[in-house]
Design a protein around this motif. Structure first.
Motif, mmCIF file in Angstrom:
data_model
loop_
_atom_site.group_PDB
_atom_site.id
_atom_site.type_symbol
_atom_site.label_atom_id
_atom_site.label_comp_id
_atom_site.label_asym_id
_atom_site.label_seq_id
_atom_site.Cartn_x
_atom_site.Cartn_y
_atom_site.Cartn_z
ATOM 1 N N GLU A 87 -14.426 14.055 -8.384
ATOM 2 C CA GLU A 87 -14.746 15.088 -9.370
ATOM 3 C C GLU A 87 -14.458 14.629 -10.793
ATOM 4 O O GLU A 87 -14.626 15.399 -11.736
ATOM 5 N N GLY A 88 -13.981 13.387 -10.957
ATOM 6 C CA GLY A 88 -13.796 12.822 -12.281
ATOM 7 C C GLY A 88 -12.431 13.037 -12.918
ATOM 8 O O GLY A 88 -12.281 12.817 -14.109
ATOM 9 N N HIS A 89 -11.445 13.448 -12.158
ATOM 10 C CA HIS A 89 -10.108 13.638 -12.725
ATOM 11 C C HIS A 89 -9.440 12.285 -12.945
ATOM 12 O O HIS A 89 -9.276 11.497 -12.018
ATOM 13 N N SER A 90 -9.042 12.032 -14.186
ATOM 14 C CA SER A 90 -8.415 10.747 -14.495
ATOM 15 C C SER A 90 -6.957 10.752 -14.032
ATOM 16 O O SER A 90 -6.303 11.781 -14.014
ATOM 17 N N GLY A 91 -6.492 9.603 -13.655
ATOM 18 C CA GLY A 91 -5.104 9.457 -13.213
ATOM 19 C C GLY A 91 -4.920 9.607 -11.713
ATOM 20 O O GLY A 91 -3.968 9.089 -11.153
ATOM 21 N N ALA A 92 -5.818 10.322 -11.054
ATOM 22 C CA ALA A 92 -5.678 10.533 -9.614
ATOM 23 C C ALA A 92 -5.877 9.243 -8.837
ATOM 24 O O ALA A 92 -5.299 9.064 -7.765
ATOM 25 N N ASP A 93 -6.675 8.312 -9.399
ATOM 26 C CA ASP A 93 -6.935 7.055 -8.688
ATOM 27 C C ASP A 93 -5.671 6.218 -8.545
ATOM 28 O O ASP A 93 -5.404 5.659 -7.479
ATOM 29 N N LEU A 94 -4.866 6.149 -9.584
ATOM 30 C CA LEU A 94 -3.612 5.395 -9.514
ATOM 31 C C LEU A 94 -2.668 6.014 -8.484
ATOM 32 O O LEU A 94 -2.067 5.303 -7.668
ATOM 33 N N GLU A 95 -2.547 7.331 -8.522
ATOM 34 C CA GLU A 95 -1.658 8.007 -7.572
ATOM 35 C C GLU A 95 -2.152 7.843 -6.134
ATOM 36 O O GLU A 95 -1.378 7.632 -5.212
ATOM 37 N N ARG A 96 -3.475 7.915 -5.933
ATOM 38 C CA ARG A 96 -4.025 7.717 -4.594
ATOM 39 C C ARG A 96 -3.772 6.296 -4.108
ATOM 40 O O ARG A 96 -3.406 6.075 -2.960
ATOM 41 N N ASP A 97 -3.919 5.313 -5.002
ATOM 42 C CA ASP A 97 -3.669 3.920 -4.628
ATOM 43 C C ASP A 97 -2.199 3.700 -4.263
ATOM 44 O O ASP A 97 -1.891 2.984 -3.311
ATOM 45 N N ASN A 98 -1.298 4.309 -5.027
ATOM 46 C CA ASN A 98 0.134 4.210 -4.705
ATOM 47 C C ASN A 98 0.427 4.839 -3.348
ATOM 48 O O ASN A 98 1.167 4.272 -2.537
ATOM 49 N N LEU A 99 -0.145 6.003 -3.102
ATOM 50 C CA LEU A 99 0.054 6.678 -1.821
ATOM 51 C C LEU A 99 -0.531 5.845 -0.682
ATOM 52 O O LEU A 99 0.078 5.702 0.374
ATOM 53 N N ARG A 100 -1.709 5.262 -0.891
ATOM 54 C CA ARG A 100 -2.341 4.438 0.147
ATOM 55 C C ARG A 100 -1.466 3.233 0.486
ATOM 56 O O ARG A 100 -1.335 2.849 1.645
ATOM 57 N N ALA A 101 -0.849 2.627 -0.519
ATOM 58 C CA ALA A 101 0.043 1.487 -0.283
ATOM 59 C C ALA A 101 1.234 1.898 0.580
ATOM 60 O O ALA A 101 1.638 1.169 1.490
ATOM 61 N N ILE A 102 1.787 3.069 0.312
ATOM 62 C CA ILE A 102 2.899 3.575 1.118
ATOM 63 C C ILE A 102 2.439 3.845 2.542
ATOM 64 O O ILE A 102 3.100 3.450 3.509
ATOM 65 N N LEU A 103 1.291 4.495 2.681
ATOM 66 C CA LEU A 103 0.764 4.786 4.024
ATOM 67 C C LEU A 103 0.463 3.499 4.793
ATOM 68 O O LEU A 103 0.712 3.436 6.005
ATOM 69 N N ASP A 104 -0.030 2.474 4.108
ATOM 70 C CA ASP A 104 -0.275 1.196 4.774
ATOM 71 C C ASP A 104 1.028 0.611 5.323
ATOM 72 O O ASP A 104 1.053 0.095 6.441
ATOM 73 N N ARG A 105 2.100 0.682 4.541
ATOM 74 C CA ARG A 105 3.396 0.176 5.027
ATOM 75 C C ARG A 105 3.885 0.993 6.219
ATOM 76 O O ARG A 105 4.340 0.455 7.225
ATOM 77 N N VAL A 106 3.769 2.318 6.117
ATOM 78 C CA VAL A 106 4.216 3.191 7.199
ATOM 79 C C VAL A 106 3.416 2.928 8.473
ATOM 80 O O VAL A 106 3.965 2.913 9.577
ATOM 81 N N GLU A 107 2.122 2.720 8.310
ATOM 82 C CA GLU A 107 1.244 2.532 9.463
ATOM 83 C C GLU A 107 1.182 1.070 9.915
ATOM 84 O O GLU A 107 0.445 0.734 10.834
ATOM 85 N N GLY A 108 1.962 0.192 9.272
ATOM 86 C CA GLY A 108 2.057 -1.190 9.714
ATOM 87 C C GLY A 108 0.907 -2.073 9.310
ATOM 88 O O GLY A 108 0.693 -3.122 9.907
ATOM 89 N N GLU A 109 0.161 -1.679 8.285
ATOM 90 C CA GLU A 109 -0.987 -2.483 7.867
ATOM 91 C C GLU A 109 -0.596 -3.620 6.919
ATOM 92 O O GLU A 109 -1.360 -4.518 6.689
ATOM 93 N N THR A 110 0.607 -3.532 6.342
ATOM 94 C CA THR A 110 1.097 -4.604 5.492
ATOM 95 C C THR A 110 2.564 -4.827 5.815
ATOM 96 O O THR A 110 3.236 -3.964 6.346
ATOM 97 N N ALA A 111 3.036 -5.992 5.453
ATOM 98 C CA ALA A 111 4.447 -6.328 5.740
ATOM 99 C C ALA A 111 5.375 -5.687 4.753
ATOM 100 O O ALA A 111 5.066 -5.332 3.690
#
Length: 111
Positions: A87-111
């Motif tokens: 929808e074009g909200h600025s700043g949400a992309d950085l927060e989503r990327d940070n959250l995705r990185a955390i979820l990847d660690r939790v789900e074992g996708e990264t070391a």
């Protein structure tokens, strides 16, 4: 968001009552109605351990027991952030990327 295979024991998880074994007391985290996942903390009868340490251990147990629900809420929040980005909200992309990185660690996708 990537599709991953569940690599943890599904919730809900629960904290046991205090269990006494000999002079040792502890609690466990269990899948509700099923098997033990982890022993959370233990102390010895008459031990001089700090009350603050025991409170911290109990807080850690509550956090661990809440992990499956927290994971699901984070996944829902990731979807919400993705919608905001579309929808074009600025700043949400950085927060989503940070959250995705955390979820990847939790789900074992990264070391």
């Amino acid at each position: 968001m990537s599709e991953t295979q569940v690599t943890h024991t599904p919730g809900p998880w629960a904290i046991s009552k205090v269990i006494k074994h000999g002079a040792r007391y502890y609690r466990t985290i269990r899948q509700e109605g099923k098997f033990k996942l982890a022993e959370v903390f233990a102390f010895n009868e008459g031990a001089t351990g700090s009350e603050q340490g025991r409170k911290e251990d109990q807080a850690n147990a509550r956090l661990i027991a809440s992990a499956p629900e927290l994971l699901e809420q984070c996944k829902l929040f990731e979807k919400l952030l993705s919608t905001l980005i579309m929808e074009g909200h600025s700043g949400a992309d950085l927060e989503r990327d940070n959250l995705r990185a955390i979820l990847d660690r939790v789900e074992g996708e990264t070391a």
